[in-house]
Design an enzyme around this catalytic site. Structure first.
Site, PDB file in Angstrom:
ATOM      1  N   LYS A 177       0.820  -1.208   0.000  1.00 33.27           N
ATOM      2  CA  LYS A 177       0.000   0.000   0.000  1.00 33.27           C
ATOM      3  C   LYS A 177       0.862   1.271   0.000  1.00 33.27           C
ATOM      4  O   LYS A 177       2.089   1.206   0.045  1.00 33.27           O
ATOM      5  CB  LYS A 177      -0.943  -0.006   1.206  1.00 33.27           C
ATOM      6  CG  LYS A 177      -1.956  -1.147   1.163  1.00 33.27           C
ATOM      7  CD  LYS A 177      -2.822  -1.084  -0.085  1.00 33.27           C
ATOM      8  CE  LYS A 177      -3.953  -2.093  -0.105  1.00 33.27           C
ATOM      9  NZ  LYS A 177      -3.511  -3.476  -0.281  1.00 33.27           N
ATOM     10  N   ASN A 178       0.223   2.436  -0.049  1.00 36.70           N
ATOM     11  CA  ASN A 178       0.950   3.708  -0.154  1.00 36.70           C
ATOM     12  C   ASN A 178       1.872   3.964   1.029  1.00 36.70           C
ATOM     13  O   ASN A 178       2.878   4.645   0.916  1.00 36.70           O
ATOM     14  CB  ASN A 178      -0.040   4.867  -0.293  1.00 36.70           C
ATOM     15  CG  ASN A 178      -0.770   4.840  -1.628  1.00 36.70           C
ATOM     16  OD1 ASN A 178      -1.034   3.777  -2.176  1.00 36.70           O
ATOM     17  ND2 ASN A 178      -1.089   6.011  -2.157  1.00 36.70           N
TER      18      ASN A 178
END
Length: 378
Positions: A177-178
């Site tokens: 994820k980010n």
């Protein structure tokens, strides 16, 4: 190999983990609380609840909202299976909704309207690839239908509007994820009572945690509601505090890389389309591309892999997976199925440079040209 996603972990994360180990307190404690407050501030919220995963977050939200047997929840099929699984966890039934179009692969408002019934109690909006649905339209729909509005914001941490749609939002910090805590998630719920119910349910429904009992010097606690073991630990919270400080910077890099992709695809791969308009609000989690209808996606995947470029697909439609196909045998979502057949996710992460993007597009153009040449010969 140029990977689709790659976490950024370094000296700061190592120091943060070492500090937790040296402290001797590794379960849920002060760092988890600090992370919750910092994550909430970033999203303009009063508070957040840190949990063990985004799946746990979705389950806790549905549980705390009282959704259960006999209820139906609208969900997109273009999502990771956890979105639908969380509905089954509370005994409700997921009702799959088609996407609007290949250009806007988000849940269709019209199809959602058509699939509502007297048993429909909630809708889970998925911010696919980091791109947010039209908030006001969905809020109006939810009010009119008297539905609870929930965000699966796994792809959108750091996007200012994420967590502002309805009752609650679930975020993910999985390794791709980010930002990451390896495993982990968080919940933003604007209603303090709902948030407190979620907070208590994440730890067995107990009225106090281990650290609270230590600080208060009393071992007593009560269990007031059904709860689960969905706690975040201090090690993951320490990672999260370091990662959170750079999230906005990383999201901006993702934005610039995405825009460069778009420009190059228009100029060098004109038969490929990219979902969403340039100005669409996003956290730019993924770089989805839609291949021409007649193209063999596997041939393109193999060609790019031969050049050292990983690609993947987001997502196989949930309603077509074996388990869900058995319980949703007559479900047909033409837009989702066509998008999923042609979608290819290209590498996108902050370790990349603009030159890396150019290399990917050059390889993609070559793969498409090679296929066209073979078809011409045939």
């Amino acid at each position: 190999m140029l990977l689709v996603s790659e976490p950024i972990l370094g000296a700061e994360e190592k120091l943060a983990l070492a500090s937790v180990i040296d402290s001797g307190w590794i379960t849920m404690g002060d760092r988890v609380r600090e992370f919750e407050q910092a994550f909430a501030r970033l999203h303009g919220a009063e508070d957040s609840v840190a949990v063990s995963s985004c799946t746990a977050a979705l389950h806790l939200i549905l549980h705390a909202l009282g959704i259960g047997p006999g209820d139906e929840v609208l969900v997109p099929s273009l999502t990771f299976v956890a979105t639908a699984n969380s509905v089954l966890y509370v005994g409700a039934r997921p009702v799959f909704v088609d996407i609007a179009s290949p250009d806007v692969p988000l849940m269709s408002l019209d199809d959602a309207e058509a699939r509502c019934s007297s048993r429909t109690k909630a809708v889970i909006l998925v911010h696919f690839a980091g791109y947010l649905p039209e908030r006001e339209k969905w809020q109006s729909f939810a009010r009119r239908k008297r539905l609870l509005l929930i965000e699966d914001a796994a792809h959108a941490p750091g996007q200012p509007a994420a967590g502002t749609f309805g009752e609650a939002a679930a975020f993910s910090f999985y390794g791709n994820k980010n930002m990451t805590t390896a495993e982990g998630g968080a919940i933003i719920a604007r209603d303090p009572l709902l948030r407190e119910t979620i907070r208590r349910a994440r730890s067995h429904g107990m009225t106090s945690g281990t650290r609270q009992r230590l600080d208060s010097r009393t071992p007593d606690y009560d269990v007031t509601i059904l709860g689960f073991n969905y706690r975040m630990d201090e090690l993951r919270a320490a990672l999260g505090l370091v990662q959170l400080r750079r999230l906005q910077e990383w999201n901006d890099i993702r934005r610039r890389l995405s825009l460069h992709y778009r420009r190059l695809i228009v100029n060098h791969c004109s038969s490929v389309t990219v979902p969403f308009a340039d100005e669409w609000p996003s956290a730019y989690h993924l770089m989805p591309a839609v291949l021409p209808a007649e193209t063999s996606r596997q041939a393109v995947i193999d060609s790019l892999r031969g050049r050292g470029i990983q690609t993947t697909v987001h997502y196989p439609p949930v309603h077509r997976l074996t388990f869900y196909n058995q319980i949703c045998q007559r479900c047909h979502l033409p837009q989702t199925e066509e998008f999923a057949r042609r979608e290819l996710t290209l590498p996108l992460h902050p370790r990349m440079s603009l030159v890396d993007v150019e290399f990917v597009i050059e390889a993609l153009a070559a793969a498409l040209s090679a296929k066209a040449a073979m078809e011409a010969v045939a």
